[in-house]
Design an enzyme around this catalytic site. Sequence first.
Site, short mmCIF file in Angstrom:
data_model
loop_
_atom_site.label_atom_id
_atom_site.label_comp_id
_atom_site.label_asym_id
_atom_site.label_seq_id
_atom_site.Cartn_x
_atom_site.Cartn_y
_atom_site.Cartn_z
N ASP A 21 -4.65 41.84 10.74
CA ASP A 21 -5.60 42.35 11.09
C ASP A 21 -4.76 44.00 11.11
OD1 ASP A 21 -8.08 44.16 9.89
OD2 ASP A 21 -8.80 44.14 12.36
N SER A 22 -5.72 45.12 11.36
CA SER A 22 -4.57 46.13 11.90
C SER A 22 -5.54 46.74 13.71
CB SER A 22 -5.77 48.04 11.25
OG SER A 22 -6.74 47.37 11.91
N CYS A 84 -8.36 41.59 6.47
CA CYS A 84 -8.26 42.94 6.84
C CYS A 84 -8.69 43.65 5.07
CB CYS A 84 -7.49 43.78 6.72
SG CYS A 84 -7.57 45.11 6.86
N ASN A 85 -9.40 43.87 5.13
CA ASN A 85 -10.47 44.28 4.12
C ASN A 85 -9.54 45.91 2.92
OD1 ASN A 85 -13.18 44.17 3.13
ND2 ASN A 85 -13.15 43.56 5.37
N GLU A 164 -13.06 49.55 17.97
CA GLU A 164 -11.97 49.62 18.95
C GLU A 164 -11.50 50.28 20.40
OE1 GLU A 164 -8.68 47.63 18.74
OE2 GLU A 164 -8.94 47.11 16.25
N CYS A 196 -15.33 45.19 6.10
CA CYS A 196 -14.55 45.55 6.95
C CYS A 196 -14.65 44.89 8.31
CB CYS A 196 -14.82 46.89 8.23
SG CYS A 196 -13.32 47.76 9.40
N HIS A 198 -13.61 44.89 11.20
CA HIS A 198 -14.09 44.82 12.77
C HIS A 198 -15.52 44.73 12.43
CE1 HIS A 198 -10.19 46.69 13.00
NE2 HIS A 198 -10.70 47.22 13.85
N1 DGL Z 1 -10.34 45.74 10.21
C1 DGL Z 1 -9.63 46.06 8.42
C2 DGL Z 1 -11.26 46.44 7.63
O1 DGL Z 1 -11.44 45.48 7.06
C3 DGL Z 1 -9.07 47.85 8.97
C4 DGL Z 1 -10.12 48.77 9.74
C5 DGL Z 1 -8.46 49.61 10.25
O2 DGL Z 1 -7.49 49.63 11.21
O3 DGL Z 1 -9.31 51.19 9.44
O4 DGL Z 1 -10.63 47.25 6.79
#
Ligand code: DGL
Length: 276
Positions: A21-22, A84-85, A164, A196, A198
Site C-alpha cells: 500500500d502507499s 491499495c484501491n 497518516e 480506500c 486507510h
Molecule cells: N490506501 C490507499 C487506497 O486504498 C491509498 C491512499 C493514498 O495513498 O492516497 O487507495
Amino acid sequence: MKKKKEDYTHLQADQPIGIFDSGVGGLTVAREIKRMLPQEDLIYFGDTKHLPYGDKSREAIVGYSTKITDFLLENNCKAIVVACNSATANALNEVLETVDAKVPVIDVINPVAEKVAFEIHNNVGVIATKATVNSGLYKKSIRKHNKFIKVDELATPLLVPAIEEGFKNHPITNAIIYNYLSNSKLKNIETLILGCTHYPLLMDEIRQFYGNRVRVIDSPSIVATQLKHILEKHHLLHVNNPHPEYDFYVSDLTKNFEKISKKIFGKSIRLELKVL
Ligand code: DGL
C-alpha cells in the site's frame, strides 16, 4: 491484454505473502490476513515516501506499484495482495503483467464489488481517493455483475493525510468525516464501501456518523477470505508455522507507521527503510 494461463506449480506453501500500500492503509488488510491465516509469513511494503497515491497520476501509480511488485517477487512471495484501491484502480493490469501469471494477485476492489453485486440490492455509496473515484472502477465492477444497483462515488481526499498524521478521535478528522458524509451524493445510500484501505482505521467515527442507518462493508475481511480461498485451491496454505515472520518495509520511516504496525503485529516485527 490476452490473459496468460496461470502456473503456480513452482510455488511452495512456506513462501511469504507480499502485501503493499502507499502507507498504513494496507495494514487493515494485513491485520485481517493475520487473523484469518495466522501461520503465514508476511512481507509488507508501505510506500510512505510517495503517499498519498490518491492524488498522483496514473503513470506515477503504475511506476510505484510495478517496482514494489518486483521487490515482493524478488523476496520470494507466493502471492501478492495489492492492498491499495488507488493502485488497484490504476495499475492492476501492469501489476499482473509484471507478475506474468507466476503468482496469484489479489486486489481490493474486484472481490468487494462482486460480493456487493451478488448480496446487496440497494443504493451503494463508495468513498475513496480521487485516483480511485476517477477510474470509476467500483461502479463498473459492481454493475458488470448487477446493473440494477445504484452506485454513487465520492472522492474524500483529506482522509488519508489525516490518518497518516495519526489524527484518530480528533476534532479535525471528525469535521472532515461529517463534511464528506453529509454530501448530497451519499444522501440515499443504504450501504457504504470504504474504497480506500486507510478508511477502516476510522471505522468507529464513520459508524458513529451513520448509526444503524447504513451498512458499512468490511472490505479487509472480504479480501482476506478471497486470498485464503486461492491459497487453499492451489495447496499453498502454510501450516505448522506457529511463529510466523512479519517483515515490514517502508520507503520513509514515519512514527505513525511504526505505531500502527506495532499495535497490530506486536513489538517483535522487523521494520526497515527501503527505497526502491
Ligand atoms: N490506501 C490507499 C487506497 O486504498 C491509498 C491512499 C493514498 O495513498 O492516497 O487507495
